[in-house]
Design a protein around this motif. Sequence first.
Motif, PDB file in Angstrom:
ATOM      1  N   ILE A   4       0.703  -1.401   0.266  1.00  0.00           N
ATOM      2  CA  ILE A   4      -0.122   0.051  -0.244  1.00  0.00           C
ATOM      3  C   ILE A   4       1.349   1.170  -0.295  1.00  0.00           C
ATOM      4  N   GLN A   5       0.184   2.414  -1.108  1.00  0.00           N
ATOM      5  CA  GLN A   5       1.243   2.735  -1.634  1.00  0.00           C
ATOM      6  C   GLN A   5       1.146   4.434  -0.765  1.00  0.00           C
ATOM      7  N   LYS A   6       1.265   5.605  -0.428  1.00  0.00           N
ATOM      8  CA  LYS A   6       0.799   6.793  -0.285  1.00  0.00           C
ATOM      9  C   LYS A   6      -0.660   6.998  -0.713  1.00  0.00           C
ATOM     10  N   LEU A   7      -1.492   5.881   0.225  1.00  0.00           N
ATOM     11  CA  LEU A   7      -2.916   5.779  -0.402  1.00  0.00           C
ATOM     12  C   LEU A   7      -4.054   6.652   0.957  1.00  0.00           C
ATOM     13  N   TYR A   8      -4.799   7.683  -0.253  1.00  0.00           N
ATOM     14  CA  TYR A   8      -5.362   8.939   0.677  1.00  0.00           C
ATOM     15  C   TYR A   8      -6.641   8.467   0.490  1.00  0.00           C
ATOM     16  N   LEU A  18     -14.422  15.460   4.286  1.00  0.00           N
ATOM     17  CA  LEU A  18     -13.570  14.535   5.615  1.00  0.00           C
ATOM     18  C   LEU A  18     -12.401  13.350   5.808  1.00  0.00           C
ATOM     19  N   PRO A  19     -10.853  14.204   5.862  1.00  0.00           N
ATOM     20  CA  PRO A  19     -10.055  12.754   5.271  1.00  0.00           C
ATOM     21  C   PRO A  19     -10.263  12.030   6.377  1.00  0.00           C
ATOM     22  N   VAL A  20      -9.781  10.859   5.533  1.00  0.00           N
ATOM     23  CA  VAL A  20     -10.047   9.288   6.706  1.00  0.00           C
ATOM     24  C   VAL A  20      -8.717   8.744   6.340  1.00  0.00           C
ATOM     25  N   LEU A  21      -7.506   8.758   5.021  1.00  0.00           N
ATOM     26  CA  LEU A  21      -6.224   7.954   5.465  1.00  0.00           C
ATOM     27  C   LEU A  21      -5.872   8.846   4.819  1.00  0.00           C
ATOM     28  N   GLN A  22      -4.514   9.355   5.804  1.00  0.00           N
ATOM     29  CA  GLN A  22      -3.387  10.617   4.933  1.00  0.00           C
ATOM     30  C   GLN A  22      -2.629   9.354   4.339  1.00  0.00           C
ATOM     31  N   GLY A  23      -2.640   9.091   3.275  1.00  0.00           N
ATOM     32  CA  GLY A  23      -0.831   8.482   3.361  1.00  0.00           C
ATOM     33  C   GLY A  23      -0.388   7.293   3.651  1.00  0.00           C
ATOM     34  N   ILE A  24      -0.824   6.451   3.205  1.00  0.00           N
ATOM     35  CA  ILE A  24      -0.757   5.619   4.367  1.00  0.00           C
ATOM     36  C   ILE A  24       0.031   4.726   3.458  1.00  0.00           C
ATOM     37  N   ASP A  25       1.014   4.262   4.428  1.00  0.00           N
ATOM     38  CA  ASP A  25       2.122   2.886   3.290  1.00  0.00           C
ATOM     39  C   ASP A  25       1.886   1.998   4.332  1.00  0.00           C
ATOM     40  N   LEU A  26       2.173   0.663   3.651  1.00  0.00           N
ATOM     41  CA  LEU A  26       1.926  -0.582   4.382  1.00  0.00           C
ATOM     42  C   LEU A  26       2.603  -1.890   3.522  1.00  0.00           C
ATOM     43  N   GLU A  27       3.249  -2.626   4.358  1.00  0.00           N
ATOM     44  CA  GLU A  27       3.988  -3.769   3.258  1.00  0.00           C
ATOM     45  C   GLU A  27       3.330  -4.889   3.748  1.00  0.00           C
ATOM     46  N   VAL A 209       0.202  -3.217  13.294  1.00  0.00           N
ATOM     47  CA  VAL A 209       0.033  -1.394  13.436  1.00  0.00           C
ATOM     48  C   VAL A 209      -1.258  -0.899  13.769  1.00  0.00           C
ATOM     49  N   THR A 210      -1.207   0.459  14.298  1.00  0.00           N
ATOM     50  CA  THR A 210      -1.969   1.547  14.579  1.00  0.00           C
ATOM     51  C   THR A 210      -2.630   2.164  13.688  1.00  0.00           C
ATOM     52  N   LEU A 211      -3.696   2.651  13.423  1.00  0.00           N
ATOM     53  CA  LEU A 211      -4.222   3.651  12.700  1.00  0.00           C
ATOM     54  C   LEU A 211      -4.628   4.636  13.586  1.00  0.00           C
ATOM     55  N   ARG A 212      -4.327   5.964  14.047  1.00  0.00           N
ATOM     56  CA  ARG A 212      -3.784   7.403  13.967  1.00  0.00           C
ATOM     57  C   ARG A 212      -4.588   8.360  13.789  1.00  0.00           C
ATOM     58  N   LYS A 213      -5.497   8.769  13.608  1.00  0.00           N
ATOM     59  CA  LYS A 213      -5.614  10.664  12.422  1.00  0.00           C
ATOM     60  C   LYS A 213      -5.174   9.854  11.032  1.00  0.00           C
ATOM     61  N   GLY A 214      -5.986   8.817  10.293  1.00  0.00           N
ATOM     62  CA  GLY A 214      -5.606   8.870   8.745  1.00  0.00           C
ATOM     63  C   GLY A 214      -3.754   8.010   8.546  1.00  0.00           C
ATOM     64  N   CYS A 215      -2.851   8.196  10.073  1.00  0.00           N
ATOM     65  CA  CYS A 215      -1.618   7.741   9.358  1.00  0.00           C
ATOM     66  C   CYS A 215      -1.203   6.433  10.323  1.00  0.00           C
ATOM     67  N   ILE A 216      -0.520   5.398   9.966  1.00  0.00           N
ATOM     68  CA  ILE A 216       0.186   4.391   9.884  1.00  0.00           C
ATOM     69  C   ILE A 216       1.162   4.856  11.224  1.00  0.00           C
ATOM     70  N   PHE A 217       0.994   3.885  12.728  1.00  0.00           N
ATOM     71  CA  PHE A 217       2.078   3.301  13.513  1.00  0.00           C
ATOM     72  C   PHE A 217       2.378   2.775  13.701  1.00  0.00           C
ATOM     73  N   ASP A 218       3.712   2.246  14.051  1.00  0.00           N
ATOM     74  CA  ASP A 218       4.064   0.835  14.299  1.00  0.00           C
ATOM     75  C   ASP A 218       4.177   1.142  15.649  1.00  0.00           C
ATOM     76  N   ALA A 219       3.566  -0.976  16.003  1.00  0.00           N
ATOM     77  CA  ALA A 219       3.286  -1.331  17.139  1.00  0.00           C
ATOM     78  C   ALA A 219       4.309  -0.464  17.918  1.00  0.00           C
ATOM     79  N   ASP A 220       5.520  -0.446  18.299  1.00  0.00           N
ATOM     80  CA  ASP A 220       6.642   0.325  18.724  1.00  0.00           C
ATOM     81  C   ASP A 220       7.115   1.648  19.245  1.00  0.00           C
ATOM     82  N   THR A 221       5.999   1.952  18.149  1.00  0.00           N
ATOM     83  CA  THR A 221       6.310   4.047  17.896  1.00  0.00           C
ATOM     84  C   THR A 221       4.393   4.734  18.541  1.00  0.00           C
ATOM     85  N   ALA A 222       3.745   3.895  18.449  1.00  0.00           N
ATOM     86  CA  ALA A 222       2.068   3.892  18.532  1.00  0.00           C
ATOM     87  C   ALA A 222       1.882   4.380  20.054  1.00  0.00           C
TER      88      ALA A 222
END
Length: 222
Positions: A4-8, A18-27, A209-222
């Motif tokens: 998933i690359q730069k998904l909005y 209403l923005p829901v996903l804001q530049g999601i990157d996920l492999e 991973v955690t979704l917060r405010k439309g962005c992804i955070f890895d578990a170690d940084t969420a």
Amino acid sequence: MLSIQKLYKSYPTPQGPLPVLQGIDLELASGASLALMGESGSGKSTLLHLVAGLDSADSGRILVAGHNLAALTESQLADWRRTGIGLIFQQFNLISSLRVADNLAFQARLAGRHDPAWQAELAKRLGLGDLLQRYPEQLSGGQQQRVALGRALAGRPALVLADEPTGSLDEGTSDEVLDLLLELLAENATTLLMVTHSQRVAARLQRRVTLRKGCIFDADTA
């Protein structure tokens, strides 16, 4: 397997988009499992629907096995949903007018991959062997979710998308169902993307991973 690359994604409202996903990157590599977490309304189910081809993004790319979903026609997307993925929902979504055996076979028949021997093995492994002639309303919640798992796996999809698959089950039944799901996925090298609110369930998967405010955070940084 999944990139998933730069998904909005946004939704129109009277007040504007209403923005829901804001530049999601996920492999997600083939055979891997990932838990997608986040508060209600954070976009978890939206992301799952986009990967399933049930909705389209505003921009960005979703590549599955190298194929860009945005480049597929509606007919090709429908074929992708039939053959490429297995879907598991919290509310089971079984067909009430069909017996367990036919619910198990439903997705595989649509995909043109019905294998009676594999279905029989699934039914046995899932503890459904004596329940094949019953209707969904005659089953417990845990039994219905086992049927839903079997239906998703019967066509041997490369990718399983699960939206809170154990959310309506008690803890003991949830553990049993999750054990079976992970065991069967591992044996078939099937990739899993699961939405869950449960830290206990998420801990069973290889990555969180955690979704917060439309962005992804890895578990170690969420």
